[in-house]
Scaffold this active site. Structure first.
Site, PDB file in Angstrom:
ATOM      1  N   ASN A   9       0.861  -1.175   0.000  1.00 54.30           N
ATOM      2  CA  ASN A   9       0.000   0.000   0.000  1.00 54.30           C
ATOM      3  C   ASN A   9       0.901   1.229   0.000  1.00 54.30           C
ATOM      4  O   ASN A   9       1.518   1.544   1.015  1.00 54.30           O
ATOM      5  CB  ASN A   9      -0.882  -0.041   1.262  1.00 54.30           C
ATOM      6  CG  ASN A   9      -1.664   1.235   1.477  1.00 54.30           C
ATOM      7  OD1 ASN A   9      -1.766   2.071   0.591  1.00 54.30           O
ATOM      8  ND2 ASN A   9      -2.214   1.380   2.681  1.00 54.30           N
ATOM      9  N   LYS A  11       0.045   4.270  -0.265  1.00 60.34           N
ATOM     10  CA  LYS A  11      -0.587   5.459   0.338  1.00 60.34           C
ATOM     11  C   LYS A  11      -0.358   6.687  -0.556  1.00 60.34           C
ATOM     12  O   LYS A  11      -0.298   6.538  -1.768  1.00 60.34           O
ATOM     13  CB  LYS A  11      -0.073   5.668   1.776  1.00 60.34           C
ATOM     14  CG  LYS A  11      -0.157   4.383   2.598  1.00 60.34           C
ATOM     15  CD  LYS A  11       0.073   4.587   4.067  1.00 60.34           C
ATOM     16  CE  LYS A  11      -0.021   3.242   4.782  1.00 60.34           C
ATOM     17  NZ  LYS A  11       0.043   3.360   6.223  1.00 60.34           N
ATOM     18  N   HIS A  93      -9.402   1.135   4.985  1.00 66.94           N
ATOM     19  CA  HIS A  93      -8.122   1.336   5.681  1.00 66.94           C
ATOM     20  C   HIS A  93      -8.347   2.287   6.865  1.00 66.94           C
ATOM     21  O   HIS A  93      -9.143   3.227   6.776  1.00 66.94           O
ATOM     22  CB  HIS A  93      -7.087   1.919   4.722  1.00 66.94           C
ATOM     23  CG  HIS A  93      -5.708   1.915   5.308  1.00 66.94           C
ATOM     24  ND1 HIS A  93      -5.298   2.855   6.225  1.00 66.94           N
ATOM     25  CD2 HIS A  93      -4.676   1.068   5.141  1.00 66.94           C
ATOM     26  CE1 HIS A  93      -4.052   2.580   6.589  1.00 66.94           C
ATOM     27  NE2 HIS A  93      -3.644   1.502   5.948  1.00 66.94           N
ATOM     28  N   GLU A  95      -6.753   4.669   7.975  1.00 67.89           N
ATOM     29  CA  GLU A  95      -6.526   6.090   7.682  1.00 67.89           C
ATOM     30  C   GLU A  95      -7.748   6.719   7.027  1.00 67.89           C
ATOM     31  O   GLU A  95      -8.015   7.905   7.202  1.00 67.89           O
ATOM     32  CB  GLU A  95      -5.262   6.249   6.815  1.00 67.89           C
ATOM     33  CG  GLU A  95      -4.010   6.012   7.653  1.00 67.89           C
ATOM     34  CD  GLU A  95      -2.802   5.519   6.876  1.00 67.89           C
ATOM     35  OE1 GLU A  95      -2.810   5.563   5.643  1.00 67.89           O
ATOM     36  OE2 GLU A  95      -1.844   5.067   7.542  1.00 67.89           O
ATOM     37  N   GLU A 163      -5.138  -4.962  10.650  1.00 68.93           N
ATOM     38  CA  GLU A 163      -4.126  -3.937  10.875  1.00 68.93           C
ATOM     39  C   GLU A 163      -4.446  -3.180  12.161  1.00 68.93           C
ATOM     40  O   GLU A 163      -5.288  -2.262  12.161  1.00 68.93           O
ATOM     41  CB  GLU A 163      -4.110  -2.938   9.708  1.00 68.93           C
ATOM     42  CG  GLU A 163      -3.819  -3.568   8.360  1.00 68.93           C
ATOM     43  CD  GLU A 163      -3.283  -2.546   7.370  1.00 68.93           C
ATOM     44  OE1 GLU A 163      -2.166  -2.743   6.880  1.00 68.93           O
ATOM     45  OE2 GLU A 163      -3.971  -1.545   7.119  1.00 68.93           O
ATOM     46  N   GLY A 169       2.651   2.281  10.740  1.00 67.73           N
ATOM     47  CA  GLY A 169       3.618   3.363  10.595  1.00 67.73           C
ATOM     48  C   GLY A 169       4.319   3.743  11.884  1.00 67.73           C
ATOM     49  O   GLY A 169       4.963   4.790  11.950  1.00 67.73           O
ATOM     50  N   SER A 208       3.586  -2.051  10.311  1.00 74.47           N
ATOM     51  CA  SER A 208       5.034  -2.098  10.568  1.00 74.47           C
ATOM     52  C   SER A 208       5.685  -3.429  10.200  1.00 74.47           C
ATOM     53  O   SER A 208       6.616  -3.873  10.881  1.00 74.47           O
ATOM     54  CB  SER A 208       5.333  -1.722  12.019  1.00 74.47           C
ATOM     55  OG  SER A 208       4.918  -0.376  12.275  1.00 74.47           O
TER      56      SER A 208
HETATM   57  P1  PGA Z   1       3.013   0.336   7.530  1.00 79.44           P
HETATM   58  O1  PGA Z   1       1.521   0.523   6.946  1.00 79.44           O
HETATM   59  O2  PGA Z   1       3.533  -0.960   6.953  1.00 79.44           O
HETATM   60  O3  PGA Z   1       3.765   1.535   7.013  1.00 79.44           O
HETATM   61  O4  PGA Z   1       2.898   0.287   9.001  1.00 79.44           O
HETATM   62  C1  PGA Z   1       0.666  -0.578   6.775  1.00 79.44           C
HETATM   63  C2  PGA Z   1      -0.634  -0.129   6.215  1.00 79.44           C
HETATM   64  O5  PGA Z   1      -1.133   0.939   6.608  1.00 79.44           O
HETATM   65  O6  PGA Z   1      -1.225  -0.811   5.349  1.00 79.44           O
END
Ligand code: PGA
Length: 249
Positions: A9, A11, A93, A95, A163, A169, A208
């Site tokens: 992803n 983003k 997601h 976010e 997640e 992140g 992560s």
């Molecule tokens: P990250 O993000 O691997 O940077 O923690 C994962 C995600 O949001 O899909």
């Protein structure tokens, strides 16, 4: 058994120059033992899909509108993603749940739109830190599963990504026991609802995931792959994660 899945992803990262990394990922995995999906920003969707059309690597989007077309400035629809060459779309997601106030009903409508257009919906769920600390993780997961997944979910059209919001992140990763507990719970929940076919629905871990922790996470039962953010942007980081998943395949 459905193949395992390494999904990236990107983003809101990447302009045209990032296609070099996509090329490098495709080149490094010309005959992968797992499925590979990269979800670049919408601006790169068509180019990315064209670039990888004859490669064993799928391109997906990061969101879609529940409707097929209409007066929705700035949104893109599932038929548009399919038309651009996309094979999948991430929905729900955290976010988007947080920044755009998306709730389970909307996420389910988006997943349904994906299904109606022949796309695989990568449906994201996960608890916040406050929810984990108050012991509500499985209740939240149960609620998100029942609210976000359309009735027509199959192993072909649906992937679940667990997640934990607090792991995205942040460099913080749940313990392997914590990951295993939630993945087992998701499998059980899906099986109760969809029957034996749910064995084939892939359940990804996300949050992560890095080259250094991928192998141990992939060894946890009912972890069928990963949804990777930061570490999917560069071939040098994503390749070892794909390789670790292939070792489990
Ligand atoms: P990250 O993000 O691997 O940077 O923690 C994962 C995600 O949001 O899909």
């Amino acid at each position: 058994m459905t193949r395992k899945l390494a999904a990236g992803n990107w983003k809101m990262n990447g302009t045209g120059a990032a296609l070099d990394e996509l090329n490098a990922i495709a080149k490094a995995h010309s005959a992968p033992a797992v499925d590979i999906l990269i979800c670049p920003p919408a601006t790169l969707l068509m180019q990315a899909a064209a670039l990888t059309a004859d490669k064993p690597l799928d391109i997906g989007a990061q969101d879609c509108h529940p409707q097929a077309s209409g007066a929705h400035t700035g949104d893109i629809s599932a038929p548009m993603i399919a038309d651009a060459g996309g094979a999948a779309v991430i929905v729900g997601h955290s976010e988007r749940r947080e920044n755009h106030n998306e709730n389970n009903d909307l996420v389910r409508e988006k997943a349904q739109a994906a299904h109606d257009s022949g796309l695989t919906a990568v449906i994201c769920i996960g608890e916040t830190l406050a929810e984990r600390e108050s012991g509500d993780t499985l209740l939240i997961i149960e609620d998100q599963l029942s609210g976000s997944i359309p009735d027509g979910a199959t192993p072909d059209n649906t992937v679940i990504a667990y997640e934990p919001v607090w792991a995205i992140g942040t460099g913080k990763v749940p313990s392997l026991d914590q990951i295993g507990e939630v993945h087992d719970f998701i499998r059980k929940n899906l099986t109760e609802r969809f029957g034996d076919t749910a064995q084939g629905i892939r359940i990804l871990y996300g949050g992560s995931v890095k080259p250094g922790n991928a192998a141990e996470i992939f060894a946890v039962p009912n972890v069928d792959g990963a949804l990777v953010g930061g570490a999917s942007l560069k071939e040098a980081d994503f390749s070892p994660i794909i390789n670790a998943l292939e070792d489990e395949a």
